[in-house]
Design a protein around this motif. Sequence first.
Motif, PDB file in Angstrom:
ATOM      1  N   LEU A  16       0.833  -1.204   0.000  1.00  0.00           N
ATOM      2  CA  LEU A  16       0.000   0.000   0.000  1.00  0.00           C
ATOM      3  C   LEU A  16       0.868   1.256   0.000  1.00  0.00           C
ATOM      4  N   GLU A  17       1.920   1.274   0.827  1.00  0.00           N
ATOM      5  CA  GLU A  17       2.805   2.428   0.880  1.00  0.00           C
ATOM      6  C   GLU A  17       3.486   2.658  -0.463  1.00  0.00           C
ATOM      7  N   GLU A  18       3.896   1.581  -1.107  1.00  0.00           N
ATOM      8  CA  GLU A  18       4.531   1.718  -2.423  1.00  0.00           C
ATOM      9  C   GLU A  18       3.534   2.248  -3.457  1.00  0.00           C
ATOM     10  N   ALA A  19       2.286   1.771  -3.377  1.00  0.00           N
ATOM     11  CA  ALA A  19       1.259   2.249  -4.308  1.00  0.00           C
ATOM     12  C   ALA A  19       0.948   3.723  -4.068  1.00  0.00           C
ATOM     13  N   GLN A  20       0.907   4.141  -2.800  1.00  0.00           N
ATOM     14  CA  GLN A  20       0.662   5.544  -2.475  1.00  0.00           C
ATOM     15  C   GLN A  20       1.762   6.440  -3.040  1.00  0.00           C
ATOM     16  N   MET A  21       3.018   6.028  -2.834  1.00  0.00           N
ATOM     17  CA  MET A  21       4.128   6.824  -3.334  1.00  0.00           C
ATOM     18  C   MET A  21       4.133   6.884  -4.853  1.00  0.00           C
ATOM     19  N   GLU A  22       3.840   5.766  -5.496  1.00  0.00           N
ATOM     20  CA  GLU A  22       3.807   5.733  -6.968  1.00  0.00           C
ATOM     21  C   GLU A  22       2.706   6.641  -7.503  1.00  0.00           C
ATOM     22  N   GLU A  23       1.538   6.602  -6.856  1.00  0.00           N
ATOM     23  CA  GLU A  23       0.426   7.447  -7.300  1.00  0.00           C
ATOM     24  C   GLU A  23       0.747   8.924  -7.114  1.00  0.00           C
ATOM     25  N   ALA A  24       1.327   9.286  -5.956  1.00  0.00           N
ATOM     26  CA  ALA A  24       1.664  10.681  -5.695  1.00  0.00           C
ATOM     27  C   ALA A  24       2.740  11.179  -6.664  1.00  0.00           C
ATOM     28  N   GLU A  25       3.726  10.333  -6.944  1.00  0.00           N
ATOM     29  CA  GLU A  25       4.790  10.727  -7.876  1.00  0.00           C
ATOM     30  C   GLU A  25       4.237  10.961  -9.276  1.00  0.00           C
ATOM     31  N   LYS A  26       3.328  10.093  -9.698  1.00  0.00           N
ATOM     32  CA  LYS A  26       2.723  10.251 -11.024  1.00  0.00           C
ATOM     33  C   LYS A  26       1.924  11.544 -11.108  1.00  0.00           C
ATOM     34  N   MET A  27       1.134  11.843 -10.058  1.00  0.00           N
ATOM     35  CA  MET A  27       0.361  13.082 -10.043  1.00  0.00           C
ATOM     36  C   MET A  27       1.278  14.300 -10.034  1.00  0.00           C
ATOM     37  N   ALA A  28       2.366  14.221  -9.264  1.00  0.00           N
ATOM     38  CA  ALA A  28       3.307  15.340  -9.193  1.00  0.00           C
ATOM     39  C   ALA A  28       3.932  15.630 -10.551  1.00  0.00           C
ATOM     40  N   GLU A  29       4.278  14.571 -11.283  1.00  0.00           N
ATOM     41  CA  GLU A  29       4.864  14.757 -12.615  1.00  0.00           C
ATOM     42  C   GLU A  29       3.869  15.430 -13.562  1.00  0.00           C
ATOM     43  N   GLN A  30       2.606  15.024 -13.484  1.00  0.00           N
ATOM     44  CA  GLN A  30       1.588  15.616 -14.341  1.00  0.00           C
ATOM     45  C   GLN A  30       1.354  17.088 -13.989  1.00  0.00           C
ATOM     46  N   ILE A  31       1.305  17.387 -12.697  1.00  0.00           N
ATOM     47  CA  ILE A  31       1.093  18.771 -12.272  1.00  0.00           C
ATOM     48  C   ILE A  31       2.301  19.642 -12.616  1.00  0.00           C
TER      49      ILE A  31
END
Length: 268
Positions: free
Chosen positions: A109-124
């Motif tokens: 779950l922690e890895e999925a959270q970090m991956e999701e946040a990183e992807k959103m950060a790149e898009q923003i």
Amino acid sequence: MAKRKPEEPPKGAPAWQSTFADLMNLLLCFFVLLFSMSTVDAKKFDEVVASFNQTFSIFTAGATAIGDGILISNGVSQLNELDEYINSTGKMDNGEIVSEDVAKAQKQLEEAQMEEAEKMAEQIQEAVDEREMDENVDVEFTAQYVQLTLKGALLFDSGSAQLKEEAKPVLDQVGVILEKYAQGTVEIEGHTDNVPMSGAKYSNNDELSDGRSLSVFNYLLSITDLDPAMFKHAGRGEYVPIADNATAEGRAKNRRVEIKIYTPLSSY
């Protein structure tokens, strides 16, 4: 006539009492075993039941024993091997048995959270660069959220919580980003330097930072269709600096507004 001497009862406890005591000891061992298994593994529990059935013939089901020397095969003498079985089902953490599966799921779950946040950060960040906002907006992220940091000098005059006109185009673009990416809670935080307030509308930096976060909050709601219930705003005053307040450059960095966009997988 001689009297017959009464016969003395046999020494020791009656035979039935010894058998009963053995049964109670075995039942006690059984419940100690159950108590030690805070997280029940269905497969291993079935094996335990099968082992008891084969050894004591007190259950209706039947199967093979867990293994040689594990649990109870010769009465209470095998209890010293109970730790070996407990360690095979979980590990001790502050007195509680923690399943390895739970620990593995938490890590995933922690890895999925970090991956999701990183992807959103790149898009923003890409959106910020396309709109040429990178000089006024910094993008950072954690496993819980993506953070937009807006410079205080762009948004407000000294000692004021009223938005400057030149700040509104930047906030308009921030509103577009929020409408596209914000799916959870959005938190707006106002921050100041540590210079005391003097002769202004606000008596201290706590009130000033709160007024500034509220101004950004009200403006974003006025230009977007976002649900107000998903927003939170707070003034953090001078208490969370990101630079040294001893220099003019450091104080300028500390005067800021942070917008945290929490990811759908965050625990917020």
